[in-house]
Design a protein around this motif. Structure first.
Motif, short mmCIF file in Angstrom:
data_model
loop_
_atom_site.label_atom_id
_atom_site.label_comp_id
_atom_site.label_asym_id
_atom_site.label_seq_id
_atom_site.Cartn_x
_atom_site.Cartn_y
_atom_site.Cartn_z
N ILE A 62 0.86 -1.18 0.00
CA ILE A 62 0.00 0.00 0.00
C ILE A 62 0.89 1.23 0.00
CG2 ILE A 62 -1.82 1.28 1.17
CD1 ILE A 62 -2.67 -1.28 2.52
N LYS A 63 0.66 2.11 -0.93
CA LYS A 63 1.45 3.33 -1.03
C LYS A 63 1.44 4.06 0.31
CE LYS A 63 1.72 7.51 -3.90
NZ LYS A 63 3.03 7.25 -4.52
N SER A 64 2.63 4.46 0.78
CA SER A 64 2.81 5.29 1.98
C SER A 64 2.60 4.54 3.28
CB SER A 64 1.90 6.52 1.94
OG SER A 64 2.64 7.71 2.06
N THR A 65 2.57 3.20 3.24
CA THR A 65 2.52 2.42 4.47
C THR A 65 3.86 1.70 4.65
OG1 THR A 65 1.59 0.45 3.42
CG2 THR A 65 0.03 2.10 4.24
N GLN A 66 3.95 0.89 5.70
CA GLN A 66 5.19 0.16 5.97
C GLN A 66 5.58 -0.73 4.80
OE1 GLN A 66 5.65 -2.08 9.60
NE2 GLN A 66 4.33 -0.67 10.74
N GLY A 67 6.88 -0.87 4.61
CA GLY A 67 7.38 -1.85 3.65
C GLY A 67 7.84 -3.10 4.37
N HIS A 68 8.21 -4.11 3.61
CA HIS A 68 8.84 -5.27 4.22
C HIS A 68 9.91 -5.82 3.30
CE1 HIS A 68 6.06 -7.94 1.90
NE2 HIS A 68 5.17 -7.04 2.18
N ILE A 78 -4.50 9.92 0.14
CA ILE A 78 -3.87 10.23 1.43
C ILE A 78 -2.48 9.59 1.43
CG2 ILE A 78 -3.96 9.89 3.92
CD1 ILE A 78 -6.99 9.64 3.70
N THR A 79 -1.47 10.33 1.85
CA THR A 79 -0.14 9.77 2.03
C THR A 79 0.35 10.09 3.43
OG1 THR A 79 1.19 11.68 1.35
CG2 THR A 79 0.30 10.27 -0.41
N ALA A 80 1.45 9.45 3.80
CA ALA A 80 2.05 9.71 5.12
C ALA A 80 2.64 11.10 5.22
CB ALA A 80 3.11 8.65 5.42
N ARG A 81 2.78 11.79 4.10
CA ARG A 81 3.21 13.19 4.16
C ARG A 81 2.20 14.01 4.95
NH1 ARG A 81 5.12 11.83 -1.21
NH2 ARG A 81 3.05 12.11 -2.09
N LEU A 133 -0.53 12.40 6.79
CA LEU A 133 -0.93 11.63 7.97
C LEU A 133 0.14 10.58 8.27
CD1 LEU A 133 -4.74 11.05 7.29
CD2 LEU A 133 -3.71 12.73 8.81
N PRO A 134 1.15 10.94 9.05
CA PRO A 134 2.24 9.99 9.34
C PRO A 134 1.77 8.68 9.96
CG PRO A 134 2.91 12.22 9.94
CD PRO A 134 1.45 12.28 9.61
N ARG A 135 0.62 8.69 10.63
CA ARG A 135 0.16 7.44 11.26
C ARG A 135 -0.13 6.35 10.22
NH1 ARG A 135 -1.07 5.09 15.88
NH2 ARG A 135 -2.94 3.81 16.09
N LEU A 136 -0.24 6.72 8.97
CA LEU A 136 -0.39 5.71 7.93
C LEU A 136 0.78 4.74 7.93
CD1 LEU A 136 -2.39 4.97 5.70
CD2 LEU A 136 -1.16 6.52 4.17
N LEU A 137 1.93 5.18 8.42
CA LEU A 137 3.11 4.31 8.49
C LEU A 137 2.95 3.20 9.53
CD1 LEU A 137 5.84 7.09 8.29
CD2 LEU A 137 5.31 5.40 6.51
N ALA A 138 1.91 3.30 10.38
CA ALA A 138 1.65 2.23 11.35
C ALA A 138 0.97 1.03 10.70
CB ALA A 138 0.78 2.75 12.49
N CYS A 139 0.51 1.18 9.46
CA CYS A 139 -0.15 0.09 8.75
C CYS A 139 0.88 -0.77 8.04
CB CYS A 139 -1.15 0.65 7.74
SG CYS A 139 -1.92 -0.61 6.68
N ARG A 140 0.80 -2.06 8.26
CA ARG A 140 1.65 -3.02 7.54
C ARG A 140 0.73 -3.87 6.67
NH1 ARG A 140 6.69 -5.52 7.77
NH2 ARG A 140 6.74 -7.72 7.22
N LEU A 176 8.38 13.43 3.29
CA LEU A 176 8.20 12.09 3.87
C LEU A 176 9.51 11.55 4.45
CD1 LEU A 176 6.36 9.71 4.45
CD2 LEU A 176 6.74 8.90 2.12
N THR A 177 10.63 11.93 3.86
CA THR A 177 11.93 11.45 4.37
C THR A 177 12.26 12.02 5.74
OG1 THR A 177 13.13 13.23 3.24
CG2 THR A 177 12.87 11.16 2.05
N THR A 178 11.58 13.08 6.16
CA THR A 178 11.85 13.70 7.46
C THR A 178 11.01 13.08 8.58
OG1 THR A 178 10.17 15.45 7.27
CG2 THR A 178 12.33 15.88 6.28
N ILE A 179 10.16 12.13 8.25
CA ILE A 179 9.28 11.50 9.24
C ILE A 179 9.91 10.22 9.75
CG2 ILE A 179 7.00 10.50 9.66
CD1 ILE A 179 5.95 12.31 7.41
N ASP A 180 10.08 10.13 11.06
CA ASP A 180 10.61 8.91 11.67
C ASP A 180 9.58 7.80 11.51
OD1 ASP A 180 11.08 6.84 13.69
OD2 ASP A 180 12.61 8.19 14.49
#
Length: 271
Positions: A11-17, A45-48, A50-57, A220-224
Motif C-alpha cells: 500500500i502506497k505510503s505504508t510500511q514496507g517489508h 492520502i499519504t504519510a506526508r 498523515l504519518p500514522r499511515l506508516l503504522a499500517c503493515r 516524507l523522508t523527514t518523518i521517523d
C-alpha cells in the motif's frame, strides 16, 4: 557491487517489508504499491499528510492482502467491484474499491474517513513521456517502477548530517536508516558516493533496467517511521549538498527492460 536489500510496499505510503528475492514486472516489483488510501473526497492520502499511515503493515500472500496495525485485529481485504477514477499526479487512474471492512479498519487507524483502493490492472497508468517509452507503465509509485539507492551514498549523507549538527552546536543524531527513503533495491559495494547519479543503464542479476532520472525527495523522508514525528533531516542537509533544479536528490529511478527475478546478492553492473 551487489544487491544488499529488497523492499516492497503493497500500500502506497505504508510500511514496507524485506524480501530475499523479488519478481520484476514491467510496472515494478510484484505486489509493490498496488493499493492506496483515499479520503472522503476520493483524494489520495499519504504519510506526508498523515504519518500514522506508516503504522499500517500490508502483506500479500497467494494474491490476498492482509492489513496489520496497532489498533485492531488483522484484516483480510476483499476488493469489491466498484471502480473509481483517482487522480495520481497528472493522470486519472481507475481503481477498484476494497470494501467497507477495509474502509472501517483504515478509518479507525487514521481517526478520519478513509477507503482503500486497488490498481487491479497496472497497464492503466502510463509514465511521464519525457522519461519513458509509449508502452511503459507504472503501478502506484510516485512516478517510476523501481527506486534504487546505495549504502555508500547513505553513509556520505549521514556524515554530512553529523557535520551539519556539529556546525550548529546540536547533539549528534543517530544515523538515518535507509528505510527513510523507501527504496525497492539497495546496492552495496559502490566505490564512490552518488556514483549512481551517472548511471544510464544498469544490470541487476540477469535483468536490464533503464535509469530515467534521479529521485527528488519530499518531506516524507523527514518523518521517523517508528515514532511518526517530523524532523529537519535529511532535507536540511540535502539542501546544502544535493540541491539543483529547485529540488533535493537521493537515489535513482528505474524502468525494467526485461521481466524476471532479482535476489539478494545479485551482481549489479552499470552498462
Amino acid at each position: 557491487m551487489r544487491v544488499h536489500a529488497l523492499h516492497v510496499y503493497p500500500i502506497k505510503s505504508t510500511q514496507g517489508h524485506d524480501l530475499d528475492s523479488a519478481e520484476v514486472e514491467p510496472w515494478g516489483l510484484a505486489d509493490d504499491r498496488r493499493y492506496l488510501v483515499v479520503d472522503e473526497r476520493g483524494e489520495m492520502i499519504t504519510a506526508r499528510q498523515l504519518p500514522r499511515l506508516l503504522a499500517c503493515r500490508a502483506e500479500v500472500a497467494g494474491g490476498t492482502l492482509t492489513l496489520t496495525g496497532p489498533h485492531a485485529d488483522p484484516l483480510l481485504v476483499r476488493p469489491a467491484a466498484a471502480m473509481t477514477g483517482i487522480t495520481i499526479g497528472r493522470t486519472v487512474v481507475e481503481l477498484r474499491d476494497c470494501g467497507d471492512e477495509a474502509a472501517a479498519w483504515l478509518s479507525a487507524l487514521l481517526d478520519r474517513p478513509a477507503r482503500l483502493k486497488w490498481l487491479d490492472d497496472p497497464t492503466r497508468r502510463p509514465i511521464n513521456p519525457e522519461y519513458s517509452r509509449p508502452d511503459d507503465r507504472v503501478s502506484l509509485a510516485d512516478g517510476y517502477p523501481l527506486h534504487l539507492t546505495t549504502t555508500t551514498s547513505l553513509a556520505q549523507l549521514n556524515d554530512w548530517i553529523a557535520e551539519t549538527a556539529i556546525e550548529r552546536g546540536e547533539n549528534l543524531p543517530d544515523p538515518l536508516p535507509m528505510r527513510r527513503f523507501r527504496p525497492n533495491v539497495v546496492v552495496d559495494g559502490v566505490t564512490k558516493p552518488f556514483a549512481e547519479d551517472h548511471w544510464k543503464r544498469v544490470r541487476i542479476g540477469d535483468l536490464d533496467f533503464r535509469v530515467t532520472k534521479g529521485c527528488d525527495r519530499c518531506v516524507l523522508t523527514t518523518i521517523d517511521p517508528t515514532t511518526y514525528t517530523k524532523g529537519k533531516e535529511p532535507i536540511r542537509t540535502l539542501s546544502k549538498h544535493r540541491r539543483w533544479d529547485g529540488k533535493v536528490w537521493f537515489g535513482i529511478n528505474l524502468i525494467p527492460d526485461t521481466p524476471g527475478h532479482i535476489t539478494l546478492g545479485d551482481p549489479v553492473t552499470p552498462l
